[in-house]
Design an enzyme around this catalytic site. Structure first.
Site, PDB file in Angstrom:
ATOM      1  N   ASP A 186      24.940  -6.659 -56.760  1.00 41.18           N
ATOM      2  CA  ASP A 186      23.914  -6.911 -55.339  1.00 41.18           C
ATOM      3  C   ASP A 186      24.604  -5.286 -55.249  1.00 41.18           C
ATOM      4  OD1 ASP A 186      22.962  -9.066 -53.858  1.00 41.18           O
ATOM      5  OD2 ASP A 186      25.207  -9.271 -52.557  1.00 41.18           O
ATOM      6  N   LYS A 188      22.928  -3.678 -52.862  1.00 42.38           N
ATOM      7  CA  LYS A 188      21.497  -2.842 -51.304  1.00 42.38           C
ATOM      8  C   LYS A 188      21.908  -3.045 -50.167  1.00 42.38           C
ATOM      9  CE  LYS A 188      23.289  -8.251 -49.628  1.00 42.38           C
ATOM     10  NZ  LYS A 188      22.758  -9.858 -48.926  1.00 42.38           N
ATOM     11  N   ASN A 191      25.147  -4.200 -48.572  1.00 40.56           N
ATOM     12  CA  ASN A 191      26.516  -3.497 -48.552  1.00 40.56           C
ATOM     13  C   ASN A 191      27.041  -2.747 -49.230  1.00 40.56           C
ATOM     14  OD1 ASN A 191      26.278  -6.982 -49.259  1.00 40.56           O
ATOM     15  ND2 ASN A 191      25.979  -6.507 -51.234  1.00 40.56           N
ATOM     16  N   ASP A 204      31.290  -4.201 -50.875  1.00 37.70           N
ATOM     17  CA  ASP A 204      30.883  -6.096 -50.824  1.00 37.70           C
ATOM     18  C   ASP A 204      31.069  -5.525 -52.776  1.00 37.70           C
ATOM     19  OD1 ASP A 204      30.249  -8.435 -51.127  1.00 37.70           O
ATOM     20  OD2 ASP A 204      30.224  -8.627 -49.313  1.00 37.70           O
ATOM     21  N   THR A 222      20.482 -10.701 -54.635  1.00 34.72           N
ATOM     22  CA  THR A 222      19.505 -10.882 -53.270  1.00 34.72           C
ATOM     23  C   THR A 222      18.485 -11.135 -54.211  1.00 34.72           C
ATOM     24  OG1 THR A 222      21.069 -10.188 -51.875  1.00 34.72           O
ATOM     25  CG2 THR A 222      18.880 -10.363 -50.938  1.00 34.72           C
TER      26      THR A 222
END
Length: 328
Positions: A186, A188, A191, A204, A222
């Site tokens: 994830d 992005k 994060n 994260d 996402t």
């Protein structure tokens, strides 16, 4: 499709859900000063780890201002009383975690992040809980969310020099994760946080997984950053992070993800066909890196070592070699 950018301060996903009563802040005479305690020497950080062998409680901390609000709780600036060490205290409500059925996800996140030691990964020093809340003791990143920093730039994007620096740091961090058999899944801007010196920190690990078998089938992450193998329901491995690195590089340079469309189905179609279009301001070397990362077949994607040795990275960074080995 308009991407829904969530406030992910300290890893807590923002939500319009009503928040419970916040923690009570310290009195004015005792308020945590951000500038006090930011000299993060090894003595202070090590003292947190030593203390973690005992039992933490809220009594060990002075609570300062809120740093972010989220679906499951809030993040506060805090100071450990005995060492005066500044941290970010992530406070999650057990009832909200249970309601959303994510207790197992949180346990996995804690287990993974607590064992990672890298300069471009946010440290998780420890955790504790009471009858109502779970508390995560995290490294404090004074310059906050990288996404907000990007939005504040002209045209809501970074220049190539700054983008190359962040991609190099992220590639180093992901290379370290992969050696530990950890897939992030994830990556992005929301994060990622920035340290006092402006260095990138992966903050994260909510969708991360420790996968020694290296083949997973869970659809997660996402939408704009999902690789074709996830969209098509195929098994995936650590090469999903290579795809995300390419998407992130594009968003850094262009201000939006590469496969953004009017609807989710159109975004899926663009991802699966790798419908990649570059604005005129993007350099040929940057395009070359992104094209080599955004390949439909995972085995055809440029490796992280290849990213670190790419001419575009070398053009904009003083040292394209990996960072010194992190502490064990």
């Amino acid at each position: 499709m308009q991407t829904n950018k969530e406030n992910n301060a300290g890893g807590v996903v923002a939500s319009s859900a009503p928040q419970r009563a916040p923690l009570k802040e310290t009195t004015k005479s005792n308020v945590v000063n951000e500038a006090d305690g930011l000299h993060k020497d090894s003595v202070n950080s090590d003292s947190l780890e030593d203390k973690d062998k005992q039992k933490w409680s809220l009594d060990n901390f002075e609570i300062g201002r809120p740093l972010g609000k989220g679906k499951f709780g809030n993040v506060y600036l805090a100071r450990e009383k005995s060492s005066k060490f500044i941290v970010a205290l992530k406070v999650l409500f057990k009832s909200q975690l249970q309601k959303s059925n994510v207790e197992h996800q949180l346990r996995r996140e804690i287990e993974i992040q607590a064992h990672l030691r890298h300069p471009n990964i946010l440290r998780l020093y420890g955790y504790f809980h009471d009858a109502v809340r779970v508390y995560l003791i995290l490294e404090y990143a004074p310059r906050g969310e990288l996404y907000k920093e990007m939005q504040a730039q002209p045209h809501s994007r970074f220049d190539e020099k700054r983008s190359a620096k962040y991609i190099m740091q992220l590639a180093n961090a992901l290379k370290y994760c992969h050696t530990k058999k950890v897939i992030h899944r994830d990556i992005k801007p929301e994060n990622l946080l920035l340290s006092l010196r402006g260095d990138l920190k992966i903050a994260d690990f909510g969708w991360s997984v420790h996968a020694p078998s290296s083949r997973r089938t869970t659809l997660c992450g996402t939408l704009d950053y999902l690789p074709p193998e996830m969209v098509e329901g195929k098994a995936h491995d650590e090469k999903v992070d290579l795809w995300s690195l390419g998407v992130l590089c594009y968003e850094f340079l262009c201000g939006k993800p590469p496969f953004e469309a009017e609807s989710n189905s159109d975004t899926y179609k663009r991802i699966c066909s790798v419908d990649l279009r570059f604005p005129s301001h993007v350099s040929d070397k940057a395009k070359d890196l992104m094209v080599k990362l955004l390949r439909h077949s995972p085995r055809d994607r440029l490796s992280l070592d290849g990213v670190l040795q790419h001419p575009w990275i070398g053009q904009w960074t003083e040292d394209r070699s990996t960072v010194p080995p992190p502490k064990k």
